[in-house]
Design a protein around this motif. Structure first.
Motif, short mmCIF file in Angstrom:
data_model
loop_
_atom_site.label_atom_id
_atom_site.label_comp_id
_atom_site.label_asym_id
_atom_site.label_seq_id
_atom_site.Cartn_x
_atom_site.Cartn_y
_atom_site.Cartn_z
N ASP A 81 46.94 -3.25 80.64
CA ASP A 81 45.67 -2.98 79.97
C ASP A 81 45.64 -3.56 78.55
N LEU A 82 46.79 -3.45 77.85
CA LEU A 82 46.86 -4.02 76.50
C LEU A 82 46.68 -5.53 76.52
N VAL A 83 47.35 -6.18 77.47
CA VAL A 83 47.21 -7.64 77.59
C VAL A 83 45.79 -8.01 77.98
N ARG A 84 45.21 -7.24 78.89
CA ARG A 84 43.85 -7.52 79.34
C ARG A 84 42.86 -7.36 78.19
N ARG A 85 43.00 -6.28 77.41
CA ARG A 85 42.08 -6.07 76.29
C ARG A 85 42.26 -7.15 75.22
N HIS A 86 43.49 -7.64 75.08
CA HIS A 86 43.74 -8.68 74.09
C HIS A 86 43.06 -9.99 74.49
N ARG A 87 43.01 -10.27 75.79
CA ARG A 87 42.44 -11.52 76.28
C ARG A 87 40.93 -11.41 76.51
N GLU A 88 40.44 -10.21 76.72
CA GLU A 88 39.04 -10.05 77.08
C GLU A 88 38.13 -10.21 75.86
N ARG A 89 37.06 -10.95 76.03
CA ARG A 89 36.05 -11.12 75.00
C ARG A 89 34.78 -10.40 75.43
N PHE A 112 25.34 -16.19 84.67
CA PHE A 112 26.51 -15.38 84.34
C PHE A 112 27.56 -15.47 85.45
N LYS A 113 27.11 -15.48 86.69
CA LYS A 113 28.05 -15.57 87.80
C LYS A 113 28.78 -16.91 87.80
N LYS A 114 28.04 -17.98 87.56
CA LYS A 114 28.62 -19.31 87.56
C LYS A 114 29.64 -19.48 86.43
N GLU A 115 29.36 -18.86 85.28
CA GLU A 115 30.23 -18.99 84.13
C GLU A 115 31.36 -17.95 84.10
N ASP A 116 31.51 -17.18 85.17
CA ASP A 116 32.55 -16.14 85.25
C ASP A 116 32.42 -15.13 84.11
N ILE A 117 31.19 -14.75 83.84
CA ILE A 117 30.91 -13.75 82.81
C ILE A 117 30.43 -12.48 83.50
N PHE A 161 37.05 -13.36 80.39
CA PHE A 161 38.43 -13.69 80.04
C PHE A 161 38.57 -15.16 79.68
N ARG A 162 37.47 -15.88 79.73
CA ARG A 162 37.48 -17.28 79.33
C ARG A 162 37.53 -17.39 77.81
N ASP A 163 38.19 -18.43 77.34
CA ASP A 163 38.27 -18.67 75.90
C ASP A 163 37.02 -19.44 75.47
N VAL A 164 35.91 -18.72 75.40
CA VAL A 164 34.63 -19.34 75.07
C VAL A 164 33.97 -18.55 73.94
N HIS A 165 33.47 -19.26 72.94
CA HIS A 165 32.85 -18.60 71.80
C HIS A 165 31.43 -18.19 72.14
N GLU A 166 30.95 -17.17 71.45
CA GLU A 166 29.61 -16.67 71.72
C GLU A 166 28.54 -17.71 71.47
N ASN A 167 28.75 -18.58 70.46
CA ASN A 167 27.76 -19.61 70.18
C ASN A 167 27.59 -20.57 71.36
#
Length: 236
Positions: free
Chosen positions: A143-151, A173-178, A203-209
């Motif tokens: 859970d700690l690892v998941r929360r660290h990676r989750e945006r 959202f589905k296509k972008e795995d969000i 869990f993707r490394d994608v910025h909100e912008n």
């Protein structure tokens, strides 16, 4: 030769050890719980006992020395796969794979049953303890690892108020795995424009912008706002 009394003792131990792992899975409301794990451990133990006794009978009664007591036991590990597969396939309706841990616990319990049946009780108890530790304590590390990676983001979206537009947003959202965690409509249903507050996680490394720009590129999306940590809205 494993005597009847020794066999019963080993079967009872298998029930207890399988029940320990099964109780944890039952407490987590998993598809394979207490009874499934007990039966798997008990059946595996029985297969090992019978396998050993048959090999010993062939040797003492008929002098056959090439009887392999491992054959029946070996098929348990292979055959237990259908139960593990069932726990995974039961969750295929969602767009992520679930049930892998439960499938692994069933496989591990089968191995514990075989070890008990072979008479290595201390080893079986130690293995059960370690499996229980992995299922209970390591989940916190996971859970700690998941929360660290989750945006996680919350977007304010203004778009055309049509069924097709809502479907287009959901497909994005589905296509972008969000993963959409929650959403709230703050505009009346009869209004030509829909205003939504959508909370998402990925869990993707994608910025909100980047997500905002991709949303604005969708047909029918007019404005997108997001709230940073200071509570002030910013838009693009």
């Amino acid at each position: 030769m494993i005597t009847t009394i020794a066999s019963i003792v080993r079967l009872c131990i298998a029930v207890i050890l399988g029940g320990i792992i099964g109780y944890e899975r039952q407490a987590q409301s998993k598809s394979a719980g207490l009874r499934t794990h007990i039966l798997v451990c008990l059946g595996s133990c029985l297969c090992m006992i019978i396998s050993i006794n048959i090999a010993m009978d062939m040797y003492f009664q008929y002098g056959i020395t090439n009887s392999d007591p491992e054959r029946i036991a070996a098929q348990v590990i292979t055959g237990i796969g259908f139960l593990g597969a069932g726990t995974i396939l039961a969750n295929q309706k969602e767009r992520n794979v679930k049930g892998l841990t439960t499938a692994a616990s069933i496989w591990a319990v089968a191995a514990v049953g075989l070890v008990v049946g072979a008479g290595y009780i201390v080893t079986a108890v130690a293995a059960t303890f370690l499996v229980f530790i992995v299922l209970t304590i390591f989940i916190r590390v996971d859970d700690l690892v998941r929360r660290h990676r989750e945006r996680q983001y919350t977007f304010h979206i203004i778009m055309r108020n049509t069924v097709g537009q809502s479907r287009r947003l959901a497909d994005f959202f589905k296509k972008e795995d969000i993963q959409v965690e929650s959403f709230q409509s703050i505009a009346a249903e009869e209004q030509p424009r829909a205003e939504l507050i959508v909370s998402v996680s990925t869990f993707r490394d994608v910025h909100e912008n980047k997500i905002i720009l991709d949303l604005l590129a969708l047909k029918g999306i007019e404005e997108v706002y997001t709230k940073p940590s200071d509570g002030k809205e910013k838009d693009m």
